[in-house]
Scaffold this motif. Structure first.
Motif, mmCIF file in Angstrom:
data_model
loop_
_atom_site.group_PDB
_atom_site.id
_atom_site.type_symbol
_atom_site.label_atom_id
_atom_site.label_comp_id
_atom_site.label_asym_id
_atom_site.label_seq_id
_atom_site.Cartn_x
_atom_site.Cartn_y
_atom_site.Cartn_z
ATOM 1 N N LEU A 199 11.656 10.523 1.631
ATOM 2 C CA LEU A 199 10.158 10.293 1.986
ATOM 3 C C LEU A 199 10.185 9.042 2.957
ATOM 4 N N ASP A 200 9.307 9.108 3.812
ATOM 5 C CA ASP A 200 9.134 7.928 4.593
ATOM 6 C C ASP A 200 8.412 6.821 3.977
ATOM 7 N N ARG A 201 9.029 5.595 3.695
ATOM 8 C CA ARG A 201 8.678 4.546 2.907
ATOM 9 C C ARG A 201 7.266 4.100 3.152
ATOM 10 N N PRO A 202 7.028 3.709 4.565
ATOM 11 C CA PRO A 202 5.597 3.223 4.782
ATOM 12 C C PRO A 202 4.478 4.173 4.460
ATOM 13 N N ASN A 203 4.750 5.487 4.639
ATOM 14 C CA ASN A 203 3.675 6.429 4.496
ATOM 15 C C ASN A 203 3.528 6.693 3.010
ATOM 16 N N PHE A 204 4.578 6.855 2.309
ATOM 17 C CA PHE A 204 4.612 6.906 0.827
ATOM 18 C C PHE A 204 3.843 5.743 0.273
ATOM 19 N N ARG A 205 3.866 4.555 0.658
ATOM 20 C CA ARG A 205 3.137 3.369 0.143
ATOM 21 C C ARG A 205 2.076 3.260 0.351
ATOM 22 N N ALA A 210 -3.538 4.290 -1.634
ATOM 23 C CA ALA A 210 -5.027 4.805 -1.230
ATOM 24 C C ALA A 210 -5.726 5.746 -1.840
ATOM 25 N N THR A 211 -4.959 6.128 -3.079
ATOM 26 C CA THR A 211 -5.123 7.085 -4.119
ATOM 27 C C THR A 211 -5.936 6.333 -5.237
ATOM 28 N N PRO A 212 -7.273 6.756 -5.566
ATOM 29 C CA PRO A 212 -7.986 5.752 -6.555
ATOM 30 C C PRO A 212 -7.227 6.040 -7.870
ATOM 31 N N GLY A 213 -7.097 4.999 -8.507
ATOM 32 C CA GLY A 213 -6.472 5.091 -10.059
ATOM 33 C C GLY A 213 -5.063 5.527 -10.222
ATOM 34 N N LEU A 243 -4.578 13.569 -8.623
ATOM 35 C CA LEU A 243 -4.286 12.953 -7.298
ATOM 36 C C LEU A 243 -5.078 13.782 -6.364
ATOM 37 N N HIS A 244 -6.077 12.804 -5.984
ATOM 38 C CA HIS A 244 -7.051 13.384 -4.795
ATOM 39 C C HIS A 244 -7.059 12.347 -3.865
ATOM 40 N N PRO A 245 -6.476 12.922 -2.524
ATOM 41 C CA PRO A 245 -5.789 14.075 -2.374
ATOM 42 C C PRO A 245 -4.492 14.058 -2.909
ATOM 43 N N PRO A 246 -3.955 15.323 -2.950
ATOM 44 C CA PRO A 246 -2.618 15.407 -3.447
ATOM 45 C C PRO A 246 -1.512 14.771 -2.750
#
Length: 255
Positions: A199-205, A210-213, A243-246
């Motif tokens: 996975l792309d590290r910056p994108n994953f982070r 950004a996913t609440p909770g 997860l919202h969004p997945p």
């Protein structure tokens, strides 16, 4: 204002109808099979047993066995998991087992007609198992490193991996397989191991934070990860379950 519905009453216990012949149909057995996956040594591993009896003696297989007359399929699954792997009954009782599907091909077992209810679980790293019951040996093995499995267990295991991989996309399941305080790199490794992708590290982070909770920051000093970069911040599982969004896996990149 709507009127609350009364709780449904339990149906009375039914008696066998007079004249009914239970021997009018050919008997068959019901078994359970367990596809138990974990992340060990940075690899996706599966709990397998080496069969000590025919059929398929000495072959690797999923833990499992016959459902006894007075137990449910889930009770049988937990009993067989403890008996065939040496995992304690208390540990087996705590594991989250999810029913995968039913496998009912008429020729799936050479002994007789056998229908299997399969369960799957992605569990934290557990102690080394030991064989028991009709299993000569039990072991965690890297996914795909063991050759053909007994019965139709290759199909069951492939279905289980797909189910677990899908659940990582829309639930917070991955945090359960990290230490109580973990880095985002450790969380990313769970996804990469199960999905078989990088996975792309910056994108994953960015997506995780950004996913609440999903995760919560842990106060205290960061953790040295052994690399040349700066120490990594620590997180713990948040309060969300979905997860919202997945967090979708990259298409066309699964190993």
């Amino acid at each position: 204002m709507s009127t609350p519905k009364a709780p449904a009453s339990k149906a009375p216990k039914a008696e066998r109808p007079e004249g009914y012949d239970p021997h009018a149909f050919e008997p068959f057995a019901v078994t359970v099979d367990l596809a138990v996956l974990t992340v060990r040594e940075e690899r996706l591993q599966v709990l397998l047993v080496r069969r000590g009896q025919e059929p398929y003696k000495d072959c690797w297989a999923l833990p499992g066995g016959f459902v006894l007359p007075r137990e449910s399929a889930e009770q049988a699954a937990r009993r067989e998991l403890a008996e065939e792997t040496g995992i304690s009954g208390a540990t087996a009782a705590r594991l989250h087992l999810e029913q995968l599907r039913t496998y009912s091909d008429p020729d799936r077992d050479p002994r007789m007609r056998v229908v299997s209810v399969a369960y799957t679980a992605l569990v934290p790293d557990l102690p080394e198992p030991r064989g028991g019951g009709d299993a000569a040996h039990a072991q965690w093995l890297p996914y795909g490193s063991y050759g053909p499995l007994a019965f139709d267990h290759d199909t069951i295991l492939a279905d289980a991996r797909e189910r677990v991989g899908a659940k990582l996309e829309y639930t917070c399941l991955a945090t359960a397989f990290c230490p109580p305080a973990f880095t985002l790199g450790e969380l990313r490794q769970v996804y990469e191991t199960v999905w078989g992708v990088e996975l792309d590290r910056p994108n994953f982070r960015r997506k995780v934070l950004a996913t609440p909770g999903f995760v919560e920051a842990v106060e205290g000093p960061p953790r040295l990860t052994g690399g040349r970069g700066k120490p990594a911040a620590l997180y713990r599982a948040g309060g969300a379950t979905a997860l919202h969004p997945p967090l979708l896996r990259p298409e066309g990149r699964q190993a």
